[in-house]
Write a protein that holds these residues in place. Structure first.
Motif, mmCIF file in Angstrom:
data_model
loop_
_atom_site.group_PDB
_atom_site.id
_atom_site.type_symbol
_atom_site.label_atom_id
_atom_site.label_comp_id
_atom_site.label_asym_id
_atom_site.label_seq_id
_atom_site.Cartn_x
_atom_site.Cartn_y
_atom_site.Cartn_z
ATOM 1 N N SER A 46 -11.632 -1.010 -8.763
ATOM 2 C CA SER A 46 -10.183 -0.781 -8.773
ATOM 3 C C SER A 46 -9.666 -0.854 -7.336
ATOM 4 O O SER A 46 -10.441 -0.853 -6.388
ATOM 5 C CB SER A 46 -9.867 0.586 -9.375
ATOM 6 O OG SER A 46 -10.424 1.616 -8.570
ATOM 7 N N GLU A 47 -8.351 -0.921 -7.210
ATOM 8 C CA GLU A 47 -7.704 -0.930 -5.902
ATOM 9 C C GLU A 47 -6.502 0.012 -5.955
ATOM 10 O O GLU A 47 -5.371 -0.411 -6.191
ATOM 11 C CB GLU A 47 -7.254 -2.344 -5.527
ATOM 12 C CG GLU A 47 -8.404 -3.282 -5.271
ATOM 13 C CD GLU A 47 -7.949 -4.656 -4.835
ATOM 14 O OE1 GLU A 47 -8.409 -5.100 -3.778
ATOM 15 O OE2 GLU A 47 -7.139 -5.269 -5.546
ATOM 16 N N LYS A 49 -4.657 1.526 -3.785
ATOM 17 C CA LYS A 49 -3.537 1.377 -2.847
ATOM 18 C C LYS A 49 -2.893 -0.010 -2.881
ATOM 19 O O LYS A 49 -1.878 -0.224 -2.230
ATOM 20 C CB LYS A 49 -3.999 1.679 -1.428
ATOM 21 C CG LYS A 49 -4.383 3.127 -1.228
ATOM 22 C CD LYS A 49 -4.765 3.393 0.194
ATOM 23 C CE LYS A 49 -5.155 4.844 0.387
ATOM 24 N NZ LYS A 49 -5.558 5.106 1.770
ATOM 25 N N TRP A 50 -3.467 -0.949 -3.613
ATOM 26 C CA TRP A 50 -2.963 -2.323 -3.617
ATOM 27 C C TRP A 50 -1.603 -2.388 -4.289
ATOM 28 O O TRP A 50 -1.391 -1.835 -5.361
ATOM 29 C CB TRP A 50 -3.934 -3.238 -4.342
ATOM 30 C CG TRP A 50 -3.395 -4.615 -4.626
ATOM 31 C CD1 TRP A 50 -3.124 -5.128 -5.847
ATOM 32 C CD2 TRP A 50 -3.071 -5.634 -3.688
ATOM 33 N NE1 TRP A 50 -2.649 -6.409 -5.732
ATOM 34 C CE2 TRP A 50 -2.600 -6.751 -4.404
ATOM 35 C CE3 TRP A 50 -3.104 -5.715 -2.298
ATOM 36 C CZ2 TRP A 50 -2.191 -7.926 -3.797
ATOM 37 C CZ3 TRP A 50 -2.705 -6.888 -1.695
ATOM 38 C CH2 TRP A 50 -2.258 -7.978 -2.440
ATOM 39 N N ASP A 63 -2.316 -2.811 2.775
ATOM 40 C CA ASP A 63 -3.336 -1.977 2.128
ATOM 41 C C ASP A 63 -4.014 -2.765 1.012
ATOM 42 O O ASP A 63 -3.341 -3.343 0.152
ATOM 43 C CB ASP A 63 -2.704 -0.715 1.527
ATOM 44 C CG ASP A 63 -2.296 0.299 2.578
ATOM 45 O OD1 ASP A 63 -2.878 0.286 3.677
ATOM 46 O OD2 ASP A 63 -1.401 1.111 2.285
ATOM 47 N N LYS A 64 -5.322 -2.800 1.054
ATOM 48 C CA LYS A 64 -6.132 -3.418 -0.005
ATOM 49 C C LYS A 64 -7.462 -2.689 0.059
ATOM 50 O O LYS A 64 -8.166 -2.777 1.066
ATOM 51 C CB LYS A 64 -6.283 -4.918 0.222
ATOM 52 C CG LYS A 64 -6.997 -5.619 -0.924
ATOM 53 C CD LYS A 64 -6.775 -7.113 -0.838
ATOM 54 C CE LYS A 64 -7.541 -7.882 -1.872
ATOM 55 N NZ LYS A 64 -7.239 -7.549 -3.254
ATOM 56 N N ASP A 65 -7.796 -1.957 -0.976
ATOM 57 C CA ASP A 65 -8.953 -1.066 -0.930
ATOM 58 C C ASP A 65 -9.849 -1.211 -2.163
ATOM 59 O O ASP A 65 -9.938 -0.298 -2.984
ATOM 60 C CB ASP A 65 -8.492 0.382 -0.773
ATOM 61 C CG ASP A 65 -7.576 0.827 -1.895
ATOM 62 O OD1 ASP A 65 -7.006 -0.037 -2.586
ATOM 63 O OD2 ASP A 65 -7.450 2.048 -2.095
ATOM 64 N N PRO A 66 -10.542 -2.340 -2.309
ATOM 65 C CA PRO A 66 -11.413 -2.491 -3.473
ATOM 66 C C PRO A 66 -12.491 -1.403 -3.489
ATOM 67 O O PRO A 66 -13.300 -1.306 -2.569
ATOM 68 C CB PRO A 66 -12.004 -3.882 -3.313
ATOM 69 C CG PRO A 66 -11.778 -4.259 -1.889
ATOM 70 C CD PRO A 66 -10.642 -3.455 -1.390
ATOM 71 N N THR A 67 -12.450 -0.588 -4.532
ATOM 72 C CA THR A 67 -13.353 0.555 -4.661
ATOM 73 C C THR A 67 -14.213 0.378 -5.906
ATOM 74 O O THR A 67 -13.686 0.270 -7.014
ATOM 75 C CB THR A 67 -12.533 1.857 -4.763
ATOM 76 O OG1 THR A 67 -11.685 1.953 -3.610
ATOM 77 C CG2 THR A 67 -13.429 3.074 -4.849
ATOM 78 N N PRO A 132 -14.453 2.413 -0.196
ATOM 79 C CA PRO A 132 -13.892 1.072 -0.411
ATOM 80 C C PRO A 132 -14.601 0.030 0.463
ATOM 81 O O PRO A 132 -15.007 0.332 1.590
ATOM 82 C CB PRO A 132 -12.427 1.229 0.017
ATOM 83 C CG PRO A 132 -12.137 2.684 -0.164
ATOM 84 C CD PRO A 132 -13.423 3.385 0.178
ATOM 85 N N THR A 135 -10.379 -1.578 3.700
ATOM 86 C CA THR A 135 -9.211 -0.737 3.472
ATOM 87 C C THR A 135 -7.895 -1.463 3.651
ATOM 88 O O THR A 135 -6.871 -0.998 3.173
ATOM 89 C CB THR A 135 -9.238 0.479 4.411
ATOM 90 O OG1 THR A 135 -9.376 0.006 5.757
ATOM 91 C CG2 THR A 135 -10.395 1.402 4.069
#
Length: 184
Positions: A46-47, A49-50, A63-67, A132, A135
């Motif tokens: 999921s992301e 903050k995207w 902001d791009k935070d693949p978690t 992530p 970030t």
């Protein structure tokens, strides 16, 4: 003589019965049934903050935070992420991904890089969101210009996740399996 034969036959019959009874008393049987289960590994990505349709412009920090999250009760596993930064194919060094120190690059081919998480994700009763992969995305102030920004339209950064059991294997074997999984 007949009496003797009857006595011998009777004794033989008693002997057979005694042996049969002894055998019945000295026999035993047992069995064991083994029921096996198999492990399971489940992951999601999921992301949080995207923001969909974020706009690129020179100097932007997006902001791009693949978690990647390892689901509860998953077996101990190695976790990988493949990042395909297609924006840099359109304009060299257009964007920089701020990769977190918990992720190590193990292979790069063109716009695709495979990263491995710093440690084995141990089995847990609850979901485990990992750090992530990165970030944010930084758009180059000098590399993205009015002349080339149009090449970035429709460009993508794709992130895929993969997990592999850690028991009865080696990290190098699992690295190879991850690269094969991602077609690299």
């Amino acid at each position: 003589m007949k009496k003797r034969l009857i006595v011998i036959a009777s004794m033989a019959l008693i002997g057979v019965m005694a042996i049969g009874a002894t055998i019945a008393w000295l026999t035993a049987s047992a069995s064991v049934t083994n029921t096996f289960t198999v492990g399971n590994i489940a992951i999601s990505i999921s992301e949080p903050k995207w923001v969909q349709n974020s706009k690129l412009y020179p100097g932007a920090e997006i902001d791009k935070d693949p978690t990647i999250t390892v689901a509860a009760n998953s077996e101990d596993c190695y976790v990988y992420a493949m990042v395909d930064n297609q924006l840099n194919a359109a304009v060299e060094n257009a964007v920089t991904l701020n990769i977190h120190a918990d992720w190590t690059s193990i292979f790069t081919n063109g716009t695709k890089t495979v990263y491995r998480y710093k440690a084995v994700a141990a089995q847990s009763d609850g979901d485990q969101p990992l750090t992530p992969v990165f970030t944010s995305v930084s758009v180059g102030k000098t590399t993205v210009t009015e002349d080339n920004i149009a090449f970035l339209i429709g460009g993508k950064i794709e992130v895929k996740a993969y997990a592999h059991q850690s028991k009865a294997t080696t990290q190098s074997d699992v690295d190879a399996a991850a690269l094969a999984h991602f077609g690299m």
